[in-house]
Design a protein around this motif. Structure first.
Motif, PDB file in Angstrom:
ATOM      1  N   VAL A 166       2.593  -3.526   3.953  1.00  0.00           N
ATOM      2  CA  VAL A 166       3.727  -2.713   3.508  1.00  0.00           C
ATOM      3  C   VAL A 166       4.981  -3.442   3.998  1.00  0.00           C
ATOM      4  N   ALA A 167       6.155  -2.883   3.710  1.00  0.00           N
ATOM      5  CA  ALA A 167       7.386  -3.566   4.130  1.00  0.00           C
ATOM      6  C   ALA A 167       7.766  -3.220   5.566  1.00  0.00           C
ATOM      7  N   HIS A 168       7.466  -1.994   5.992  1.00  0.00           N
ATOM      8  CA  HIS A 168       7.955  -1.507   7.285  1.00  0.00           C
ATOM      9  C   HIS A 168       6.841  -1.412   8.325  1.00  0.00           C
ATOM     10  N   GLU A 169       7.127  -1.968   9.507  1.00  0.00           N
ATOM     11  CA  GLU A 169       6.158  -1.963  10.625  1.00  0.00           C
ATOM     12  C   GLU A 169       5.647  -0.554  10.930  1.00  0.00           C
ATOM     13  N   GLU A 170       6.590   0.395  10.966  1.00  0.00           N
ATOM     14  CA  GLU A 170       6.238   1.767  11.349  1.00  0.00           C
ATOM     15  C   GLU A 170       5.213   2.344  10.389  1.00  0.00           C
ATOM     16  N   ARG A 171       5.461   2.092   9.097  1.00  0.00           N
ATOM     17  CA  ARG A 171       4.546   2.617   8.082  1.00  0.00           C
ATOM     18  C   ARG A 171       3.191   1.916   8.187  1.00  0.00           C
ATOM     19  N   ALA A 172       3.220   0.636   8.540  1.00  0.00           N
ATOM     20  CA  ALA A 172       1.966  -0.116   8.705  1.00  0.00           C
ATOM     21  C   ALA A 172       1.105   0.547   9.778  1.00  0.00           C
ATOM     22  N   SER A 200      -2.669  -7.630 -10.457  1.00  0.00           N
ATOM     23  CA  SER A 200      -1.362  -6.976 -10.291  1.00  0.00           C
ATOM     24  C   SER A 200      -1.358  -5.630 -11.003  1.00  0.00           C
ATOM     25  N   VAL A 201      -0.905  -4.590 -10.301  1.00  0.00           N
ATOM     26  CA  VAL A 201      -0.771  -3.283 -10.959  1.00  0.00           C
ATOM     27  C   VAL A 201       0.697  -2.993 -11.285  1.00  0.00           C
ATOM     28  N   ALA A 202       1.538  -3.987 -11.105  1.00  0.00           N
ATOM     29  CA  ALA A 202       2.973  -3.773 -11.319  1.00  0.00           C
ATOM     30  C   ALA A 202       3.289  -3.576 -12.800  1.00  0.00           C
ATOM     31  N   ALA A 203       4.047  -2.550 -13.088  1.00  0.00           N
ATOM     32  CA  ALA A 203       4.505  -2.332 -14.458  1.00  0.00           C
ATOM     33  C   ALA A 203       5.427  -3.486 -14.834  1.00  0.00           C
ATOM     34  N   SER A 204       5.372  -3.837 -16.096  1.00  0.00           N
ATOM     35  CA  SER A 204       6.385  -4.716 -16.672  1.00  0.00           C
ATOM     36  C   SER A 204       6.260  -6.212 -16.351  1.00  0.00           C
ATOM     37  N   ILE A 237      -1.813  -6.858  -6.016  1.00  0.00           N
ATOM     38  CA  ILE A 237      -0.368  -6.766  -5.803  1.00  0.00           C
ATOM     39  C   ILE A 237       0.101  -5.407  -6.316  1.00  0.00           C
ATOM     40  N   ALA A 238       0.616  -4.582  -5.389  1.00  0.00           N
ATOM     41  CA  ALA A 238       1.038  -3.212  -5.765  1.00  0.00           C
ATOM     42  C   ALA A 238       2.422  -2.901  -5.201  1.00  0.00           C
ATOM     43  N   VAL A 239       3.263  -3.918  -5.167  1.00  0.00           N
ATOM     44  CA  VAL A 239       4.666  -3.684  -4.786  1.00  0.00           C
ATOM     45  C   VAL A 239       5.446  -3.319  -6.046  1.00  0.00           C
ATOM     46  N   LYS A 240       6.677  -2.875  -5.893  1.00  0.00           N
ATOM     47  CA  LYS A 240       7.531  -2.538  -7.039  1.00  0.00           C
ATOM     48  C   LYS A 240       7.719  -3.777  -7.917  1.00  0.00           C
ATOM     49  N   PRO A 241       7.861  -3.584  -9.221  1.00  0.00           N
ATOM     50  CA  PRO A 241       7.975  -4.735 -10.128  1.00  0.00           C
ATOM     51  C   PRO A 241       9.019  -5.761  -9.695  1.00  0.00           C
ATOM     52  N   GLN A 242      10.156  -5.286  -9.195  1.00  0.00           N
ATOM     53  CA  GLN A 242      11.256  -6.195  -8.834  1.00  0.00           C
ATOM     54  C   GLN A 242      10.917  -7.060  -7.624  1.00  0.00           C
ATOM     55  N   MET A 278      -3.168  -1.497 -15.255  1.00  0.00           N
ATOM     56  CA  MET A 278      -2.166  -0.421 -15.252  1.00  0.00           C
ATOM     57  C   MET A 278      -2.885   0.914 -15.062  1.00  0.00           C
ATOM     58  N   PRO A 279      -2.985   1.345 -13.796  1.00  0.00           N
ATOM     59  CA  PRO A 279      -3.669   2.609 -13.492  1.00  0.00           C
ATOM     60  C   PRO A 279      -2.702   3.797 -13.572  1.00  0.00           C
ATOM     61  N   ASN A 280      -3.192   4.988 -13.270  1.00  0.00           N
ATOM     62  CA  ASN A 280      -2.280   6.136 -13.133  1.00  0.00           C
ATOM     63  C   ASN A 280      -2.700   6.991 -11.932  1.00  0.00           C
ATOM     64  N   ASN A 314       2.639  -8.892   6.985  1.00  0.00           N
ATOM     65  CA  ASN A 314       2.588 -10.325   6.680  1.00  0.00           C
ATOM     66  C   ASN A 314       1.674 -10.566   5.468  1.00  0.00           C
ATOM     67  N   ASN A 315       2.296 -10.831   4.329  1.00  0.00           N
ATOM     68  CA  ASN A 315       1.519 -10.985   3.090  1.00  0.00           C
ATOM     69  C   ASN A 315       0.637 -12.231   3.099  1.00  0.00           C
ATOM     70  N   VAL A 316       1.137 -13.302   3.715  1.00  0.00           N
ATOM     71  CA  VAL A 316       0.358 -14.543   3.758  1.00  0.00           C
ATOM     72  C   VAL A 316      -0.909 -14.316   4.581  1.00  0.00           C
ATOM     73  N   ALA A 321       0.852  -1.205   0.000  1.00  0.00           N
ATOM     74  CA  ALA A 321       0.000   0.000   0.000  1.00  0.00           C
ATOM     75  C   ALA A 321       0.881   1.244   0.000  1.00  0.00           C
ATOM     76  N   GLY A 322       1.651   1.408  -1.067  1.00  0.00           N
ATOM     77  CA  GLY A 322       2.494   2.601  -1.229  1.00  0.00           C
ATOM     78  C   GLY A 322       1.721   3.668  -1.981  1.00  0.00           C
ATOM     79  N   LYS A 323       2.393   4.331  -2.935  1.00  0.00           N
ATOM     80  CA  LYS A 323       1.717   5.420  -3.667  1.00  0.00           C
ATOM     81  C   LYS A 323       0.503   4.881  -4.415  1.00  0.00           C
ATOM     82  N   MET A 324       0.723   3.921  -5.321  1.00  0.00           N
ATOM     83  CA  MET A 324      -0.392   3.480  -6.154  1.00  0.00           C
ATOM     84  C   MET A 324      -1.375   2.617  -5.383  1.00  0.00           C
ATOM     85  N   GLY A 325      -0.855   1.635  -4.619  1.00  0.00           N
ATOM     86  CA  GLY A 325      -1.755   0.796  -3.822  1.00  0.00           C
ATOM     87  C   GLY A 325      -2.589   1.664  -2.885  1.00  0.00           C
TER      88      GLY A 325
HETATM   89  N1  LIG Z   1       3.211   5.306  -9.087  1.00  0.00           N
HETATM   90  C1  LIG Z   1       2.567   5.208 -10.244  1.00  0.00           C
HETATM   91  O1  LIG Z   1       2.219   6.210 -10.897  1.00  0.00           O
HETATM   92  C2  LIG Z   1       2.185   3.840 -10.773  1.00  0.00           C
HETATM   93  C3  LIG Z   1       1.325   3.738 -11.888  1.00  0.00           C
HETATM   94  C4  LIG Z   1       0.951   2.472 -12.341  1.00  0.00           C
HETATM   95  C5  LIG Z   1       1.462   1.339 -11.735  1.00  0.00           C
HETATM   96  N2  LIG Z   1       2.315   1.467 -10.689  1.00  0.00           N
HETATM   97  C6  LIG Z   1       2.862   0.248 -10.088  1.00  0.00           C
HETATM   98  O2  LIG Z   1       2.513   0.210  -8.746  1.00  0.00           O
HETATM   99  C7  LIG Z   1       3.510  -0.533  -8.023  1.00  0.00           C
HETATM  100  C8  LIG Z   1       3.905   0.261  -6.793  1.00  0.00           C
HETATM  101  O3  LIG Z   1       4.457   1.482  -7.204  1.00  0.00           O
HETATM  102  P1  LIG Z   1       4.431   2.738  -6.229  1.00  0.00           P
HETATM  103  O4  LIG Z   1       4.775   3.907  -7.054  1.00  0.00           O
HETATM  104  O5  LIG Z   1       3.150   2.720  -5.463  1.00  0.00           O
HETATM  105  O6  LIG Z   1       5.667   2.357  -5.274  1.00  0.00           O
HETATM  106  P2  LIG Z   1       5.840   2.636  -3.697  1.00  0.00           P
HETATM  107  O7  LIG Z   1       5.191   3.935  -3.335  1.00  0.00           O
HETATM  108  O8  LIG Z   1       7.283   2.459  -3.423  1.00  0.00           O
HETATM  109  O9  LIG Z   1       5.002   1.477  -3.006  1.00  0.00           O
HETATM  110  C9  LIG Z   1       5.481   0.181  -2.830  1.00  0.00           C
HETATM  111  C10 LIG Z   1       4.908  -0.336  -1.542  1.00  0.00           C
HETATM  112  O10 LIG Z   1       5.258  -1.707  -1.438  1.00  0.00           O
HETATM  113  C11 LIG Z   1       5.599  -1.958  -0.075  1.00  0.00           C
HETATM  114  N3  LIG Z   1       6.419  -3.159  -0.042  1.00  0.00           N
HETATM  115  C12 LIG Z   1       7.714  -3.328  -0.397  1.00  0.00           C
HETATM  116  N4  LIG Z   1       8.075  -4.619  -0.244  1.00  0.00           N
HETATM  117  C13 LIG Z   1       6.982  -5.268   0.208  1.00  0.00           C
HETATM  118  C14 LIG Z   1       6.719  -6.611   0.543  1.00  0.00           C
HETATM  119  N5  LIG Z   1       7.655  -7.564   0.425  1.00  0.00           N
HETATM  120  N6  LIG Z   1       5.479  -6.927   0.961  1.00  0.00           N
HETATM  121  C15 LIG Z   1       4.513  -6.002   1.090  1.00  0.00           C
HETATM  122  N7  LIG Z   1       4.692  -4.688   0.768  1.00  0.00           N
HETATM  123  C16 LIG Z   1       5.927  -4.349   0.349  1.00  0.00           C
HETATM  124  C17 LIG Z   1       6.311  -0.712   0.391  1.00  0.00           C
HETATM  125  O11 LIG Z   1       6.279  -0.661   1.799  1.00  0.00           O
HETATM  126  P3  LIG Z   1       6.941   0.522   2.641  1.00  0.00           P
HETATM  127  O12 LIG Z   1       6.041   1.707   2.429  1.00  0.00           O
HETATM  128  O13 LIG Z   1       6.927   0.035   4.061  1.00  0.00           O
HETATM  129  O14 LIG Z   1       8.323   0.717   2.079  1.00  0.00           O
HETATM  130  C18 LIG Z   1       5.448   0.361  -0.284  1.00  0.00           C
HETATM  131  O15 LIG Z   1       4.360   0.691   0.547  1.00  0.00           O
HETATM  132  C19 LIG Z   1       4.680  -0.740  -8.967  1.00  0.00           C
HETATM  133  O16 LIG Z   1       4.740  -2.074  -9.392  1.00  0.00           O
HETATM  134  C20 LIG Z   1       4.390   0.193 -10.128  1.00  0.00           C
HETATM  135  O17 LIG Z   1       4.864  -0.324 -11.356  1.00  0.00           O
HETATM  136  C21 LIG Z   1       2.692   2.684 -10.177  1.00  0.00           C
END
Ligand SMILES: NC(=O)c1ccc[n+]([C@@H]2O[C@H](COP(=O)([O-])OP(=O)(O)OC[C@H]3O[C@@H](n4cnc5c(N)ncnc54)[C@H](OP(=O)(O)O)[C@@H]3O)[C@@H](O)[C@H]2O)c1
Length: 274
Positions: free
Chosen positions: A41-47, A100-104, A74-79, A124-126, A61-63, A15-19
């Motif tokens: 999310v990845a970090h407890e504090e942010r949770a 999945s909203v992950a690019a690529s 699924i809205a984590v970074k593509p990698q 693929m949202p924006n 805990n994803n499970v 649940a970062g920017k896009m999630g």
């Molecule tokens: N931003 C855009 O405009 C946009 C548009 C379309 C698609 N997307 C896609 O959306 C995805 C996320 O992008 P974003 O821009 O939202 O990135 P982001 O802000 O960095 O969000 C990623 C989130 O994933 C969490 N995370 C990292 N590892 C994790 C894990 N193992 N388990 C659970 N959560 C985890 C991070 O937690 P922490 O906050 O604790 O670090 C963060 O909240 C990407 O795949 C991207 O391609 C983004």
């Protein structure tokens, strides 16, 4: 799978920017009930911060978050997608839907980490989804049905428009509409700066630039007319617009935008692989 979210459990992994944008917009629309929604999310504090802000269950805990969810976004970074899929894969059942909203990241890469037949849809949202003016393209993986696509469209229609495309177009979509708001903000910023250069107060210049961009886009969407035709209607012979257009052509605005999207599409092919 019925075509709405009533009574369904939904989990946002990442649940970062896009999630966060999608999650908040769906909660605000009333489409999701806070009790049936969870996020990670990845970090407890942010949770903790996010849980307090959104009033939903947020953990790391994803499970835990996904095992009883009907829809898992699924809205984590593509990698990170492959790791998350590997982590939850063994706990999923075929009546669950992965979006999945992950690019690529191809649907096949996600399917390969899951038990056979689990449906996967890519969306693929924006960022304008945050105010209900988003654009989301959707494509289906090999086990997803028309109902899964319809449910995904139903979710993203709440935050803007949706279009269904073949998966082969998803990197192009990423380069055009997902990255696109950044290009438009640069254009808007430049137009506002231009307004300042010709003597307008900055706030007025920004308003003129933004409303003009919105208006022009709405005319294209509502009339369906070709943008070139609409441009011609603004361009009086020997008037001022044609002088401005000559400058744009000389500055290669058109080809620069085309090349920008081509570059972004190339990069979109690589993201999931490091
Ligand atoms: N931003 C855009 O405009 C946009 C548009 C379309 C698609 N997307 C896609 O959306 C995805 C996320 O992008 P974003 O821009 O939202 O990135 P982001 O802000 O960095 O969000 C990623 C989130 O994933 C969490 N995370 C990292 N590892 C994790 C894990 N193992 N388990 C659970 N959560 C985890 C991070 O937690 P922490 O906050 O604790 O670090 C963060 O909240 C990407 O795949 C991207 O391609 C983004």
């Amino acid at each position: 799978m019925a075509n709405d979210l009533a009574g369904k459990r939904i989990a946002f992994l990442g649940a970062g920017k896009m999630g966060g944008i999608i999650l908040q917009a769906l909660l605000k629309s009333g489409m999701l009930s806070a009790e049936l929604t969870s996020a990670t999310v990845a970090h407890e504090e942010r949770a903790k911060v996010l849980a307090a802000k959104l009033n939903v269950k947020v953990g790391t805990n994803n499970v835990e978050a996904s095992k009883n969810a009907d829809v898992i976004v699924i809205a984590v970074k593509p990698q990170v997608v492959e790791d998350v899929v590997r982590e939850i894969g063994g706990y999923l059942k075929e009546n669950q839907l992965i979006v999945s909203v992950a690019a690529s990241v191809p649907t096949l890469m996600i399917e390969n980490g899951l038990p056979p037949t689990i449906p996967v849809v890519r969306a693929m949202p924006n960022t304008p989804c945050s105010i209900g003016a988003g654009m989301t393209a959707i494509c289906k993986g090999k086990h997803a049905t028309a109902d899964h696509v319809a449910l995904t469209a139903h979710i993203f229609n709440v935050v803007g428009r949706t279009v269904v495309v073949d998966e082969k177009h998803m990197d192009a979509v990423t380069a055009l509409s997902a990255s696109g708001p950044a290009y438009i903000y640069i254009i808007l910023e430049s137009l506002a700066e231009a307004g300042v250069k010709v003597g307008l107060p900055r706030d007025v210049a920004t308003l003129l630039a933004a409303q003009t961009t919105l208006g022009a886009a709405k005319v294209v969407l509502e009339t369906g007319d070709h943008p070139a035709l609409l441009k011609d209607a603004v361009t009086t012979p020997a008037g001022c617009t044609i002088d401005a257009i000559m400058e744009l052509e000389e500055g290669k605005l058109r080809v620069t935008l085309i090349k920008a999207v081509v570059k972004a599409a190339q990069r979109a092919k690589e993201l999931a692989f490091g």
